[in-house]
Scaffold this motif. Sequence first.
Motif, PDB file in Angstrom:
ATOM      1  N   SER A 157      64.105 -32.444  25.018  1.00  0.00           N
ATOM      2  CA  SER A 157      65.363 -32.137  25.707  1.00  0.00           C
ATOM      3  C   SER A 157      65.637 -33.143  26.817  1.00  0.00           C
ATOM      4  O   SER A 157      66.799 -33.399  27.160  1.00  0.00           O
ATOM      5  N   MET A 158      64.565 -33.701  27.403  1.00  0.00           N
ATOM      6  CA  MET A 158      64.744 -34.660  28.495  1.00  0.00           C
ATOM      7  C   MET A 158      65.464 -35.934  28.029  1.00  0.00           C
ATOM      8  O   MET A 158      66.200 -36.552  28.788  1.00  0.00           O
ATOM      9  N   VAL A 159      65.252 -36.329  26.780  1.00  0.00           N
ATOM     10  CA  VAL A 159      65.931 -37.523  26.245  1.00  0.00           C
ATOM     11  C   VAL A 159      67.428 -37.277  26.210  1.00  0.00           C
ATOM     12  O   VAL A 159      68.221 -38.111  26.646  1.00  0.00           O
ATOM     13  N   VAL A 160      67.799 -36.100  25.681  1.00  0.00           N
ATOM     14  CA  VAL A 160      69.208 -35.760  25.541  1.00  0.00           C
ATOM     15  C   VAL A 160      69.846 -35.628  26.927  1.00  0.00           C
ATOM     16  O   VAL A 160      70.885 -36.238  27.203  1.00  0.00           O
ATOM     17  N   LEU A 161      69.200 -34.853  27.820  1.00  0.00           N
ATOM     18  CA  LEU A 161      69.766 -34.644  29.157  1.00  0.00           C
ATOM     19  C   LEU A 161      69.836 -35.952  29.945  1.00  0.00           C
ATOM     20  O   LEU A 161      70.809 -36.212  30.639  1.00  0.00           O
ATOM     21  N   GLY A 162      68.802 -36.787  29.814  1.00  0.00           N
ATOM     22  CA  GLY A 162      68.786 -38.083  30.503  1.00  0.00           C
ATOM     23  C   GLY A 162      69.962 -38.943  30.072  1.00  0.00           C
ATOM     24  O   GLY A 162      70.628 -39.569  30.894  1.00  0.00           O
ATOM     25  N   ALA A 163      70.227 -38.944  28.756  1.00  0.00           N
ATOM     26  CA  ALA A 163      71.332 -39.749  28.219  1.00  0.00           C
ATOM     27  C   ALA A 163      72.675 -39.211  28.707  1.00  0.00           C
ATOM     28  O   ALA A 163      73.551 -39.978  29.115  1.00  0.00           O
ATOM     29  N   VAL A 164      72.834 -37.876  28.696  1.00  0.00           N
ATOM     30  CA  VAL A 164      74.100 -37.266  29.121  1.00  0.00           C
ATOM     31  C   VAL A 164      74.351 -37.536  30.607  1.00  0.00           C
ATOM     32  O   VAL A 164      75.435 -38.003  30.988  1.00  0.00           O
ATOM     33  N   VAL A 165      73.323 -37.280  31.450  1.00  0.00           N
ATOM     34  CA  VAL A 165      73.488 -37.457  32.898  1.00  0.00           C
ATOM     35  C   VAL A 165      73.781 -38.916  33.232  1.00  0.00           C
ATOM     36  O   VAL A 165      74.667 -39.209  34.041  1.00  0.00           O
ATOM     37  N   SER A 166      73.076 -39.861  32.583  1.00  0.00           N
ATOM     38  CA  SER A 166      73.324 -41.265  32.937  1.00  0.00           C
ATOM     39  C   SER A 166      74.704 -41.718  32.474  1.00  0.00           C
ATOM     40  O   SER A 166      75.356 -42.524  33.128  1.00  0.00           O
ATOM     41  N   ARG A 167      75.178 -41.169  31.338  1.00  0.00           N
ATOM     42  CA  ARG A 167      76.545 -41.464  30.867  1.00  0.00           C
ATOM     43  C   ARG A 167      77.582 -41.036  31.907  1.00  0.00           C
ATOM     44  O   ARG A 167      78.557 -41.728  32.183  1.00  0.00           O
TER      45      ARG A 167
END
Length: 273
Positions: A44-54
Amino acid sequence: MENESIIRVSVFLTIFVVMATLEALLPARKAVLARKERWVGNLSMVVLGAVVSRLLVPASLAGISLWASANNVGLFNMVSANESAVAVFVAVATSVVLFDIIIYWQHRLFHTVPILWKVHKMHHADSHVDTTTGLRFHPIEIVISLAVKAAAVAILGAPVMAIVIFEVALNGFSLFNHANIRIPQKWDDKLSWFIITQRLHRIHHSQAKDESNSNFGFSVSWWDKIFRSFKARASDSDENLLIGQSDVPPTKKNASVLSLLLQPFSKARSVNE
Ligand SMILES: [Zn+2]
């Protein structure tokens, strides 16, 4: 840029599947928690990391590189007036090497600056180290790292090619050196001349501070050797080395998505003493 995402995703999936298969067939260490109890949180951290940085960093690194080149911003854009193959090669190779040194020092600072350690500690609180640990970074760490890389791209005027090579390699090496596999000691020692192997990286995940403050490199082992943080052996064997954080026990609750996100804000001991 579309090609860049396709390359990144396919290399990522290939290495992930190879590592996960090797871990299932020949695991180096036994995990306390079942795979699914850790994997949901870690992935889940990969997905959340990508969303937050976007959301927080609107421009991609490639976008910054193209902007820098169009506006003559950054070292390589200012010095190389020509677009000869040699000039491009030198700019790409130098940028990749410099990015790697920057990421080595960024990682070292995440261990030594108390407020940064609070954020990075979540990565080290994984009770087991496997390929998904290589993806378990707090979204705050992802954003800080992206900002550091964005500044480096603008200052260097790094070419897009260097960014693609570096990002693919960094991701791939992270999946590789967190994998729960063990290369025979003789080969491991030889490979250690060049790269950070799984065994070397597990020393970095040890609960003992003198061990976790070593082997900061993600790819090559040279930076740890040059900057004197290389550790070839831990105090205990690779099978018995105590991994994780003593104040974050290996429970199902501590491995949940919410626990991972809240960990930097928890009252648990957070000083990297
Ligand atoms: Zn670390």
